[in-house]
Design a protein around this motif. Sequence first.
Motif, PDB file in Angstrom:
ATOM      1  N   ALA A 106       0.828  -1.203   0.000  1.00 42.97           N
ATOM      2  CA  ALA A 106       0.000   0.000   0.000  1.00 42.97           C
ATOM      3  C   ALA A 106       0.865   1.256   0.000  1.00 42.97           C
ATOM      4  CB  ALA A 106      -0.940  -0.001   1.199  1.00 42.97           C
ATOM      5  N   LYS A 107       1.922   1.235   0.789  1.00 45.56           N
ATOM      6  CA  LYS A 107       2.812   2.398   0.876  1.00 45.56           C
ATOM      7  C   LYS A 107       3.513   2.642  -0.453  1.00 45.56           C
ATOM      8  CE  LYS A 107       6.630   4.344   3.561  1.00 45.56           C
ATOM      9  NZ  LYS A 107       7.571   4.124   4.696  1.00 45.56           N
ATOM     10  N   ALA A 108       3.985   1.587  -1.090  1.00 47.05           N
ATOM     11  CA  ALA A 108       4.701   1.729  -2.356  1.00 47.05           C
ATOM     12  C   ALA A 108       3.801   2.265  -3.465  1.00 47.05           C
ATOM     13  CB  ALA A 108       5.294   0.382  -2.769  1.00 47.05           C
ATOM     14  N   ILE A 109       2.534   1.844  -3.447  1.00 44.17           N
ATOM     15  CA  ILE A 109       1.592   2.279  -4.487  1.00 44.17           C
ATOM     16  C   ILE A 109       1.078   3.683  -4.198  1.00 44.17           C
ATOM     17  CG2 ILE A 109      -0.638   1.774  -5.579  1.00 44.17           C
ATOM     18  CD1 ILE A 109      -0.063  -1.221  -4.876  1.00 44.17           C
ATOM     19  N   GLY A 110       0.940   4.017  -2.908  1.00 42.21           N
ATOM     20  CA  GLY A 110       0.426   5.329  -2.524  1.00 42.21           C
ATOM     21  C   GLY A 110      -1.037   5.314  -2.188  1.00 42.21           C
ATOM     22  N   ASP A 133      -2.935  -3.494 -15.623  1.00 41.80           N
ATOM     23  CA  ASP A 133      -1.602  -4.062 -15.785  1.00 41.80           C
ATOM     24  C   ASP A 133      -0.637  -3.146 -16.522  1.00 41.80           C
ATOM     25  OD1 ASP A 133      -3.388  -4.645 -17.991  1.00 41.80           O
ATOM     26  OD2 ASP A 133      -1.735  -5.780 -18.869  1.00 41.80           O
ATOM     27  N   HIS A 134      -1.153  -2.270 -17.360  1.00 44.31           N
ATOM     28  CA  HIS A 134      -0.314  -1.437 -18.220  1.00 44.31           C
ATOM     29  C   HIS A 134       0.006  -0.081 -17.601  1.00 44.31           C
ATOM     30  CE1 HIS A 134      -4.471  -0.301 -18.826  1.00 44.31           C
ATOM     31  NE2 HIS A 134      -4.064   0.861 -19.321  1.00 44.31           N
ATOM     32  N   MET A 135      -0.420   0.150 -16.378  1.00 45.31           N
ATOM     33  CA  MET A 135      -0.352   1.487 -15.796  1.00 45.31           C
ATOM     34  C   MET A 135       0.890   1.698 -14.940  1.00 45.31           C
ATOM     35  SD  MET A 135      -4.288   2.107 -14.559  1.00 45.31           S
ATOM     36  CE  MET A 135      -5.649   2.115 -15.741  1.00 45.31           C
ATOM     37  N   SER A 136       1.485   2.881 -15.112  1.00 47.32           N
ATOM     38  CA  SER A 136       2.495   3.317 -14.160  1.00 47.32           C
ATOM     39  C   SER A 136       1.796   3.663 -12.852  1.00 47.32           C
ATOM     40  CB  SER A 136       3.228   4.548 -14.691  1.00 47.32           C
ATOM     41  OG  SER A 136       2.345   5.672 -14.717  1.00 47.32           O
ATOM     42  N   ARG A 137       2.595   3.898 -11.819  1.00 45.23           N
ATOM     43  CA  ARG A 137       2.015   4.267 -10.535  1.00 45.23           C
ATOM     44  C   ARG A 137       1.169   5.529 -10.667  1.00 45.23           C
ATOM     45  NH1 ARG A 137       3.477   7.729  -6.528  1.00 45.23           N
ATOM     46  NH2 ARG A 137       2.967   7.167  -4.366  1.00 45.23           N
ATOM     47  N   THR A 138       1.655   6.522 -11.398  1.00 45.81           N
ATOM     48  CA  THR A 138       0.914   7.776 -11.567  1.00 45.81           C
ATOM     49  C   THR A 138      -0.379   7.546 -12.337  1.00 45.81           C
ATOM     50  OG1 THR A 138       2.941   9.080 -11.517  1.00 45.81           O
ATOM     51  CG2 THR A 138       1.014  10.113 -12.509  1.00 45.81           C
ATOM     52  N   GLU A 139      -0.319   6.757 -13.388  1.00 46.23           N
ATOM     53  CA  GLU A 139      -1.518   6.463 -14.178  1.00 46.23           C
ATOM     54  C   GLU A 139      -2.539   5.691 -13.346  1.00 46.23           C
ATOM     55  OE1 GLU A 139       0.506   6.192 -18.644  1.00 46.23           O
ATOM     56  OE2 GLU A 139       0.364   4.396 -17.366  1.00 46.23           O
ATOM     57  N   LEU A 140      -2.055   4.763 -12.522  1.00 42.86           N
ATOM     58  CA  LEU A 140      -2.957   3.987 -11.672  1.00 42.86           C
ATOM     59  C   LEU A 140      -3.682   4.903 -10.691  1.00 42.86           C
ATOM     60  CD1 LEU A 140      -4.057   1.311 -10.552  1.00 42.86           C
ATOM     61  CD2 LEU A 140      -2.020   1.174  -9.102  1.00 42.86           C
ATOM     62  N   LEU A 141      -2.945   5.792 -10.040  1.00 44.37           N
ATOM     63  CA  LEU A 141      -3.571   6.687  -9.066  1.00 44.37           C
ATOM     64  C   LEU A 141      -4.534   7.656  -9.747  1.00 44.37           C
ATOM     65  CD1 LEU A 141      -0.550   7.398  -6.695  1.00 44.37           C
ATOM     66  CD2 LEU A 141      -2.522   5.912  -6.268  1.00 44.37           C
ATOM     67  N   ASN A 142      -4.216   8.107 -10.958  1.00 47.17           N
ATOM     68  CA  ASN A 142      -5.142   8.980 -11.692  1.00 47.17           C
ATOM     69  C   ASN A 142      -6.443   8.242 -12.012  1.00 47.17           C
ATOM     70  OD1 ASN A 142      -3.500  11.222 -11.713  1.00 47.17           O
ATOM     71  ND2 ASN A 142      -2.593  10.781 -13.714  1.00 47.17           N
ATOM     72  N   TYR A 143      -6.318   6.967 -12.330  1.00 45.22           N
ATOM     73  CA  TYR A 143      -7.515   6.168 -12.617  1.00 45.22           C
ATOM     74  C   TYR A 143      -8.327   5.937 -11.352  1.00 45.22           C
ATOM     75  CZ  TYR A 143     -10.337   2.058 -13.825  1.00 45.22           C
ATOM     76  OH  TYR A 143     -11.372   1.168 -14.005  1.00 45.22           O
ATOM     77  N   LEU A 144      -7.666   5.504 -10.287  1.00 42.25           N
ATOM     78  CA  LEU A 144      -8.382   5.195  -9.050  1.00 42.25           C
ATOM     79  C   LEU A 144      -9.044   6.436  -8.456  1.00 42.25           C
ATOM     80  CD1 LEU A 144      -5.768   2.851  -7.322  1.00 42.25           C
ATOM     81  CD2 LEU A 144      -7.807   2.158  -8.594  1.00 42.25           C
ATOM     82  N   ASN A 145      -8.373   7.560  -8.534  1.00 38.06           N
ATOM     83  CA  ASN A 145      -8.882   8.774  -7.891  1.00 38.06           C
ATOM     84  C   ASN A 145      -9.812   9.589  -8.786  1.00 38.06           C
ATOM     85  OD1 ASN A 145      -7.627   8.808  -5.200  1.00 38.06           O
ATOM     86  ND2 ASN A 145      -5.698   8.886  -6.315  1.00 38.06           N
ATOM     87  N   GLU A 146      -9.454   9.738 -10.052  1.00 37.57           N
ATOM     88  CA  GLU A 146     -10.211  10.638 -10.935  1.00 37.57           C
ATOM     89  C   GLU A 146     -10.952   9.922 -12.050  1.00 37.57           C
ATOM     90  OE1 GLU A 146     -10.426  13.680  -9.978  1.00 37.57           O
ATOM     91  OE2 GLU A 146      -8.884  13.504  -8.418  1.00 37.57           O
ATOM     92  N   GLY A 147     -10.706   8.644 -12.213  1.00 33.96           N
ATOM     93  CA  GLY A 147     -11.365   7.901 -13.287  1.00 33.96           C
ATOM     94  C   GLY A 147     -10.753   8.126 -14.640  1.00 33.96           C
ATOM     95  N   ILE A 148      -9.538   8.672 -14.684  1.00 38.33           N
ATOM     96  CA  ILE A 148      -8.844   8.913 -15.955  1.00 38.33           C
ATOM     97  C   ILE A 148      -8.161   7.614 -16.380  1.00 38.33           C
ATOM     98  CG2 ILE A 148      -7.051  10.260 -17.116  1.00 38.33           C
ATOM     99  CD1 ILE A 148      -7.532  12.427 -14.932  1.00 38.33           C
ATOM    100  N   TYR A 149      -8.688   6.993 -17.405  1.00 40.77           N
ATOM    101  CA  TYR A 149      -8.193   5.686 -17.818  1.00 40.77           C
ATOM    102  C   TYR A 149      -7.269   5.834 -19.020  1.00 40.77           C
ATOM    103  CZ  TYR A 149      -8.034   0.701 -18.791  1.00 40.77           C
ATOM    104  OH  TYR A 149      -7.596  -0.594 -18.966  1.00 40.77           O
ATOM    105  N   GLU A 150      -5.999   5.522 -18.814  1.00 36.69           N
ATOM    106  CA  GLU A 150      -4.992   5.578 -19.885  1.00 36.69           C
ATOM    107  C   GLU A 150      -4.945   4.220 -20.568  1.00 36.69           C
ATOM    108  OE1 GLU A 150      -3.289   8.229 -20.702  1.00 36.69           O
ATOM    109  OE2 GLU A 150      -3.645   9.555 -18.984  1.00 36.69           O
ATOM    110  N   ARG A 151      -5.161   4.212 -21.864  1.00 37.20           N
ATOM    111  CA  ARG A 151      -5.154   2.934 -22.602  1.00 37.20           C
ATOM    112  C   ARG A 151      -3.734   2.567 -23.018  1.00 37.20           C
ATOM    113  NH1 ARG A 151     -10.175   1.312 -23.458  1.00 37.20           N
ATOM    114  NH2 ARG A 151     -11.848   2.822 -23.300  1.00 37.20           N
TER     115      ARG A 151
END
Length: 414
Positions: free
Chosen positions: A282-286, A396-414
């Motif tokens: 959890a700490k590593a992912i943020g 699976d294709h997401m960097s840590r920043t992309e993952l957090l943007n998706y989880l928090n804001e719903g911004i899905y990077e393809r």
Amino acid sequence: MMGDMEYLKDMPIAVLGGGAVGKTCAADMKLAGREVRLFDMMPFAENTLANLDKTGILLDGVQRNLYCFERSGRAYLDLVSSDMEKVVKGAGLIVVAVPAFAHEPFFRELVPLLEDGQVVHIFTDNYGTLILRRLMREMGCTKKVIIGGWSSAPYGTRIETVGKFVFPHVGVKYRAITLRGASLPMSDIDAFMESSKYLPCIDAVTYGNGPEAGITVLDTGFANINPVIHVPATVLGVSTMENWGVIFGGYDKNSYSMYCHGLCPSICEVQYQFFEEEKALAKAIGVGTPEYAYESFFSRRSVLTQEYMGLDKDGKDNVVFPLDKPSDEGNTGPNSINHRYLTEDVPVGCKIYHDLGVQYDVPTPVIDSMITLAGAMHKKNFFETSRYNLAYLGIDHMSRTELLNYLNEGIYER
């Protein structure tokens, strides 16, 4: 994000899943005065829903919790059906209460039926929020719905059965007084939490210590205490379980309880180290994760007791069931390795922890050992056979920043 959620107050509630949690949620909410509809999927519905329109569902049991919240009685539901469209149409709140491996088939049927303004609550989330959002993208669903999940079910509950016969009776062992929940995306969290006030199956939480917002839906995955409690206790306590009623004569095999008879100091130490690996992830992912005192693991209910009995003013467990004394507080089971404590909590919960560790460079040796040993018992390699991986969750294709943007804001990077 939607605003005032009071519109849900008088709308029907759909419960998807006819197992112990689904039946208990449905009965509980009907006894609270709401219009409740219950769905289960064929062919299971032939057994799980049989005669419920005539018999209703009897809800009783100890219902242990710190504030003595209790609701019992026989509930006659407004609709019992294997037709999901009838159950979901016009409902404001949709409760999904099925095992993790049933999420996808249920969601595939649900997605085309979703309506603007509906709120989906998944008990237990087990990454169901991620799967549902992935399926909505793949199936082209753009309905404005709120989707969230919870770290646990609202109850410890069991259905009364004799052989294969399922009685219309659920016995509640305890009620949660706090649960950790999160929405996907987290921009909906205020509305999601507000909607829970109109969900009577968590009234013991609402009027107890209250729901707690996790930090993204990965937080609710880390807050799911099933893998950390069930897996080490079942894997490392397997000899007691399999010898119960055999070498340990004079016992009914069905009376075995992982909590009452399996736990011991060494297994509890493994549970603690297992959870330390979750915290590192959890700490590593943020994202967030609950905090438990080291001492809390060394009890016959492990850290579960906090969910329904809470902590004292010093942050210690209000109730401890000492390891050196007998207890009958725990639920019975498992009776074999072919039980969800292994068949779900290993290939879903433990496997996702492992994959997150690989993705974000966090070692998980204790968790990996549980997957290896459970796989050996089942004569399979759960690392290879489980469909639960980051691709299945769509991340699976997401960097840590992309993952957090998706989880928090719903911004899905393809």
